[in-house]
Design a protein around this motif. Structure first.
Motif, short mmCIF file in Angstrom:
data_model
loop_
_atom_site.label_atom_id
_atom_site.label_comp_id
_atom_site.label_asym_id
_atom_site.label_seq_id
_atom_site.Cartn_x
_atom_site.Cartn_y
_atom_site.Cartn_z
N LEU A 267 0.83 -1.21 0.00
CA LEU A 267 0.00 0.00 0.00
C LEU A 267 0.86 1.25 0.00
N ALA A 268 1.91 1.27 0.81
CA ALA A 268 2.78 2.44 0.89
C ALA A 268 3.44 2.72 -0.46
N VAL A 270 2.51 1.72 -3.53
CA VAL A 270 1.53 2.07 -4.56
C VAL A 270 1.00 3.49 -4.34
N ILE A 271 0.71 3.86 -3.09
CA ILE A 271 0.22 5.21 -2.81
C ILE A 271 1.30 6.24 -3.14
N GLY A 272 2.54 5.96 -2.74
CA GLY A 272 3.63 6.88 -3.04
C GLY A 272 3.83 7.05 -4.54
N TRP A 274 1.57 6.48 -6.87
CA TRP A 274 0.36 7.13 -7.39
C TRP A 274 0.46 8.64 -7.22
N MET A 275 0.94 9.07 -6.06
CA MET A 275 1.06 10.50 -5.78
C MET A 275 2.16 11.14 -6.64
N PRO A 280 -0.92 4.22 -10.34
CA PRO A 280 -0.34 3.06 -9.66
C PRO A 280 0.00 1.99 -10.70
#
Length: 430
Positions: A267-268, A270-272, A274-275, A280
């Motif tokens: 999650l970390a 993919v979120i990073g 994505w941002m 993602p």
């Protein structure tokens, strides 16, 4: 003169007391533990063949995929052979602070029913062999697509002998770092940092691939990467839970911590990503999975579940930083991001082990009299030792290989591909 029967029994009991005490000190063989450890060993072997091979094979270009599969397979076999001859002995014989001896050369003194805790020693031999195999295999991802096959084999034999075996002895064989109080449950220093530093050293000595920075070097097969990642994830439960050396509560803790930390890291990452990039990716999710597995490895059996989640989250973000920012700073061509993931996340995991092992944070607690500050320092010191030791050993190993056969393929053959030039094969016939 008559001697009472009771007196004779008393004398016999007194004579037997030392042997009875020795028997009490030797734990009974546990069939469940033996079965558990054989399954864990098979899982770790499965991580190398086919896990690492497929994961790395998908990350590189199609003209070099067979060379990667061959390097992983043959180094795997060579490490197994060397492990039998002298590897296990140098890692786990008594020896000194840095090296085990050759007391168990070719398994001298290891009998069919010899024990290692509650399991047969031969199973311990096999389990530890699987760790040696995957550690050497990890290195080849950093030197892929331009190194001679013969140079890989020479490097692997020398580096196994002078880096992997001594670090194993130092941490798990009762050597220098173990005496210092370093915590490394399943291989943060011994496996991941050790391999990452060797890979980084090799990448610098080899130089960048022909066309690097000018041509697009993309993974040729993401489904293959995903398959390798999935195999590594499942196999890692043998890696971490098996390091408890028994089917007990610590194995259960390591098992759950591996699940939780990996989920957090995915999650970390993919979120990073994505941002930072707006989208993602599957590659990011796979990379996050490996990052979490690496980060929790040194801590799996000593931190609580909450600590494991934090380690996974930090490891996911740290790994993303390692393969995007740090890789540019280092100006290195590491095709499979061995240092960015295994090095960076191994460091994160080792240091945070010193924090979250604290009983106040849900961990199993430190040794008597040890404070968090002291344990974190010990962890940092073990990282520094692993860096220096592996870097020096790898530099020597690569230099010997270079003098013996030359490290790098000729540029023309490199551009054509290692599959056809090193092995006379093509992965994808047209």
């Amino acid at each position: 003169m008559k001697i009472r029967v009771s007196s004779l029994l008393g004398l016999a009991a007194a004579a037997l007391l030392p042997s009875l005490a020795m028997a009490a000190d030797t734990p009974a063989i546990d069939k469940a533990d033996n079965a558990f450890m054989m399954i864990c060993t098979a899982l770790v072997l499965f991580m190398t063949l086919p896990g690492i091979a497929l994961f790395y094979g998908g990350l590189i270009r199609s003209k070099n995929v067979l060379s990667m599969l061959t390097q992983v397979t043959v180094t795997f076999a060579m490490v197994c052979v060397l492990w039998v001859i002298y590897g296990y002995s140098m890692a786990f014989a008594t020896g000194n602070a840095f090296f085990g001896g050759l007391d168990m050369f070719m398994f001298k003194g290891i009998e069919l029913k010899s024990q290692s805790g509650t399991i047969y020693q031969l199973i311990h031999v096999a389990f530890q062999a699987s760790f040696a195999c995957i550690t050497v295999a990890l290195v080849v991802g950093a030197i892929a697509e331009r190194i001679r096959f013969s140079a890989v084999l020479i490097f692997a034999a020398i580096w196994l002998t002078f880096s992997y075996l001594p670090l194993t002895h130092m941490v798990w064989g009762g050597g220098f770092l173990a005496a210092d109080g370093a915590l490394d449950f399943a291989g943060g220093t011994v496996v991941h940092i050790n391999a990452a530093v060797a890979g980084l050293t090799g990448a610098y000595l080899l130089g960048k691939r022909a066309g690097f920075g000018k041509e697009a070097f993309k993974p040729h097969n993401l489904p293959m990467v995903f398959t390798g990642t999935a195999i590594l994830y499942i196999g890692w439960f043998g890696f971490n839970a098996g390091s408890a050396a028994a089917a007990n509560e610590i194995a259960g803790l390591a098992f759950l911590n591996t699940v939780v930390a990996t989920a957090g890291a995915i999650l970390a990452w993919v979120i990073g990503e994505w941002m930072a990039r707006g989208k993602p990716s599957l590659l990011g999710a796979c990379s996050g999975c490996i990052a979490g597995l690496v980060a929790i490895t040194p801590a799996a059996g000593t931190v609580g579940v909450g600590g494991a989640l934090i380690i996974g989250l930090v490891g996911g973000f740290a790994g993303l930083w390692g393969v995007t920012v740090l890789k540019r700073w280092l100006r290195v061509d590491d095709p499979c991001d061995v240092f960015g993931v295994h090095g960076v996340c191994g460091i994160v995991g080792c240091i945070l082990t010193g924090v979250f092992t604290s009983a106040s944070l849900g961990g199993t607690g430190y040794a008597e009299g040890v404070t968090m500050a002291h344990q974190v320092w010990v962890q940092l010191f073990s990282v520094i030792v692993a860096f220096i030791w592996s870097g020096v050993a790898a530099f020597i190993a690569f230099k010997v290989a270079d003098l013996a056969v030359g490290l790098r393929m000729p540029e023309e053959q490199e551009r054509e591909g290692l599959d056809v030039n090193s092995h006379g094969e093509n992965a994808y016939n047209q």
